[in-house]
Each structure stands twice: as structure tokens, then as C-alpha cells.
Scaffold this active site. Structure first.
Site, PDB file in Angstrom:
ATOM      1  N   SER A   1      64.576  48.061  28.215  1.00 21.48           N
ATOM      2  CA  SER A   1      65.159  49.319  28.690  1.00 21.48           C
ATOM      3  C   SER A   1      65.632  50.188  27.520  1.00 21.48           C
ATOM      4  CB  SER A   1      66.367  49.048  29.590  1.00 21.48           C
ATOM      5  OG  SER A   1      65.983  48.313  30.719  1.00 21.48           O
TER       6      SER A   1
HETATM    7  N1  SAH Z   1      66.363  42.647  30.237  1.00 20.75           N
HETATM    8  C1  SAH Z   1      65.118  42.735  29.479  1.00 20.75           C
HETATM    9  C2  SAH Z   1      64.149  43.745  30.061  1.00 20.75           C
HETATM   10  C3  SAH Z   1      63.515  43.170  31.234  1.00 20.75           C
HETATM   11  S1  SAH Z   1      62.051  43.911  31.885  1.00 20.75           S
HETATM   12  C4  SAH Z   1      65.360  43.033  28.033  1.00 20.75           C
HETATM   13  O1  SAH Z   1      66.512  43.224  27.618  1.00 20.75           O
HETATM   14  O2  SAH Z   1      64.370  43.068  27.299  1.00 20.75           O
HETATM   15  C5  SAH Z   1      62.072  43.007  33.406  1.00 20.75           C
HETATM   16  C6  SAH Z   1      61.756  41.545  33.259  1.00 20.75           C
HETATM   17  O3  SAH Z   1      61.960  40.957  34.539  1.00 20.75           O
HETATM   18  C7  SAH Z   1      60.316  41.270  32.881  1.00 20.75           C
HETATM   19  O4  SAH Z   1      60.273  40.477  31.732  1.00 20.75           O
HETATM   20  C8  SAH Z   1      59.760  40.539  34.095  1.00 20.75           C
HETATM   21  O5  SAH Z   1      58.810  39.551  33.777  1.00 20.75           O
HETATM   22  C9  SAH Z   1      61.012  39.931  34.697  1.00 20.75           C
HETATM   23  N2  SAH Z   1      60.952  39.579  36.121  1.00 20.75           N
HETATM   24  C10 SAH Z   1      60.371  40.259  37.140  1.00 20.75           C
HETATM   25  N3  SAH Z   1      60.535  39.614  38.305  1.00 20.75           N
HETATM   26  C11 SAH Z   1      61.257  38.492  38.034  1.00 20.75           C
HETATM   27  C12 SAH Z   1      61.743  37.401  38.822  1.00 20.75           C
HETATM   28  N4  SAH Z   1      61.516  37.314  40.139  1.00 20.75           N
HETATM   29  N5  SAH Z   1      62.455  36.432  38.199  1.00 20.75           N
HETATM   30  C13 SAH Z   1      62.685  36.467  36.865  1.00 20.75           C
HETATM   31  N6  SAH Z   1      62.235  37.472  36.064  1.00 20.75           N
HETATM   32  C14 SAH Z   1      61.523  38.465  36.641  1.00 20.75           C
END
Ligand code: SAH
Length: 235
Positions: free
Chosen positions: A85
Site C-alpha cells: 500500500s
Molecule cells: N500488508 C501488505 C500488503 C498486502 S497486499 C504489505 O504491507 O506489503 C494483500 C495481500 O493479501 C496479498 O499478499 C494477498 O496474497 C493477501 N491475501 C489475499 N487474500 C488472503 C487471505 N484470504 N488470507 C491471507 N492473505 C490473503
């Protein structure tokens, strides 16, 4: 001849280390500028949030090719179609969680590990779940290399939360869901706070703040946001 080569190697080594320390200084300066230009003017006032954003090296959490853009005012690709983000969004969601140093926090969507690293500086312990194995592995390695010891990373579908470690004082979901996942609300402690983007997968979602008081849930829409989708593991 041989001496000349050794001297050249020495000069190159000195040059490389000068460049390296210049780049490091450059990142530190960019990080301070991010606080002054992107966070403080937009209402990030929480001291602990600003301190964490000012100390965790964001450049370390993005792929090599993205490093020059690490401090830009936008999300960046981190591989596997996922994104880290925008700095403001990380700071805003963190500030809204009203964290205390004794808190236990659950994050769904580890991604690069950056948000978890920010939280690790502000609370007792962070539990984070990532559904994509390769991203989780890299995030784990980053925590080890940065000597961050209060973050536990789990690989799997965060839809069910992390029951053995519940309750949590705060929960942050960094992927956009269509509905509020009830297992997560259940794992929120009394007086707990949760941040989650909610809305249709092909449209704009709302960043929702959920608070649990005397077992009751209050929700508030904070702002429209765009997030990669919360996906479910195929059974
Ligand atoms: N917080 C992260 C950004 C995350 S992007 C950072 O600081 O970089 C969103 C993430 O959520 C992705 O890596 C994706 O694979 C994960 N995601 C999506 N659905 C999910 C689920 N059901 N359980 C765990 N992770 C999930």
C-alpha cells in the site's frame, strides 16, 4: 601489471562502498521527506505511528527494480500480482487502530511484510497470515534479517483468523473483502478495533473501522479505497 589490477580492485571497492552509503543516506532522507510531505500534512499525528514509519526501511520491502520508487506517494507491485500500500494508507490504517504497547495484533495479508514490520515497533506482538507461500517466505526472511522478533507469519487462508492466538486487541485486513469476515470479528477482544476494506471486487470499497464494546459491534465507513481482493483458498 598485477599491482595495477589490485589497485584498480581497491579503487572499485572504495567507490562501491561510497555509493552504497550514499544510497543509504539518500533513503533515510527520503523517509524523512515522506513524513513531512505525505503523512503529517494529511493528519498523521500519532507519535508512535510516525516514529515507526520514520524508522522501518520501506525500500527493503520492495523488489530491487522498485527501490528507487519506495518512498513515492503510491502503492507498488511486490510480485504475484500483489501490491504494498501507499505509505499514507499504511500510516492511516495504523493510526486508526489506536494501538498500545501491550496490544496483540492480527494482520491478514502479509504481502511484503512492511505493514507487519511497522506494527512490530508499536505493539507487543504481531500475528500475520499470507495466502501466497512465496510472499510469506520472503517476508519471514526480511523479519529475520531486520532482527524483528515479535512478528509471527503463518501461511494460509486468513478467513478463519488465528484462533489459537486470539483474542486480538486489533485486527488489520490489507486485502479488500466483499463482506466482514465473521470469524475475525469473533477473535476481536473487548474494546478491540478492526480495519478492513469492504465492497465489491470490481469496484471501489470503503475502509471500515469496526469497534467491539461490551460484545457489541459498531462500524464506521472512513473513506473510499482500492485494494487487491481478499481471496479464498480452494477447498
Ligand atoms: N500488508 C501488505 C500488503 C498486502 S497486499 C504489505 O504491507 O506489503 C494483500 C495481500 O493479501 C496479498 O499478499 C494477498 O496474497 C493477501 N491475501 C489475499 N487474500 C488472503 C487471505 N484470504 N488470507 C491471507 N492473505 C490473503
Amino acid at each position: 601489471m598485477k599491482r595495477g589490477i589490485i589497485r584498480l580492485k581497491f579503487v572499485l571497492l572504495v567507490l562501491a562502498s561510497v555509493c552504497y552509503s550514499y544510497a543509504q543516506e539518500n533513503y533515510a532522507a527520503q523517509r524523512q521527506r515522506m513524513l513531512k510531505e505525505q503523512l503529517e500534512p494529511r493528519g498523521i499525528t500519532d507519535k508512535a505511528t510516525l516514529k515507526a514509519m520514520g524508522s522501518i526501511p520501506r525500500e527493503y520491502f520492495v523488489p530491487e527494480a522498485q527501490k528507487p520508487f519506495a518512498y513515492q506517494d503510491r502503492p507498488l507491485p511486490i510480485g504475484e500480482g500483489q501490491t504494498i500500500s501507499q505509505p499514507f494508507m499504511v500510516a492511516y490504517m495504523t493510526q486508526k487502530l489506536e494501538l498500545s504497547t501491550s496490544d496483540r495484533v492480527l494482520e491478514i495479508g502479509t504481502g511484503s511484510g512492511y505493514q507487519a514490520a511497522i506494527l512490530s515497533q508499536m505493539v507487543d506482538s504481531v500475528f500475520t497470515i499470507e495466502i501466497i507461500n512465496s510472499l510469506a517466505q520472503v517476508a519471514i526472511q526480511r523479519m529475520v534479517n531486520l532482527n524483528i522478533r515479535n512478528v509471527a507469519v503463518r501461511i494460509g487462508d486468513g478467513y478463519y483468523g488465528w484462533k489459537e492466538k486470539a483474542p486480538f486487541n486489533a485486527i488489520i485486513v490489507t486485502a479488500g473483502a466483499e463482506r466482514i469476515p465473521l470469524y475475525l470479528v469473533e477473535q476481536l477482544a473487548e474494546n478491540g478495533r478492526m480495519m478492513i476494506p469492504i465492497g465489491p471486487n470490481n469496484g471501489v470499497r470503503q475502509l471500515v473501522l469496526i469497534k467491539k464494546k461490551k460484545g457489541k459491534i459498531k462500524t464506521r465507513n472512513l473513506m473510499p479505497v482500492r485494494f487487491v481482493p481478499f481471496v479464498r483458498q480452494k477447498q
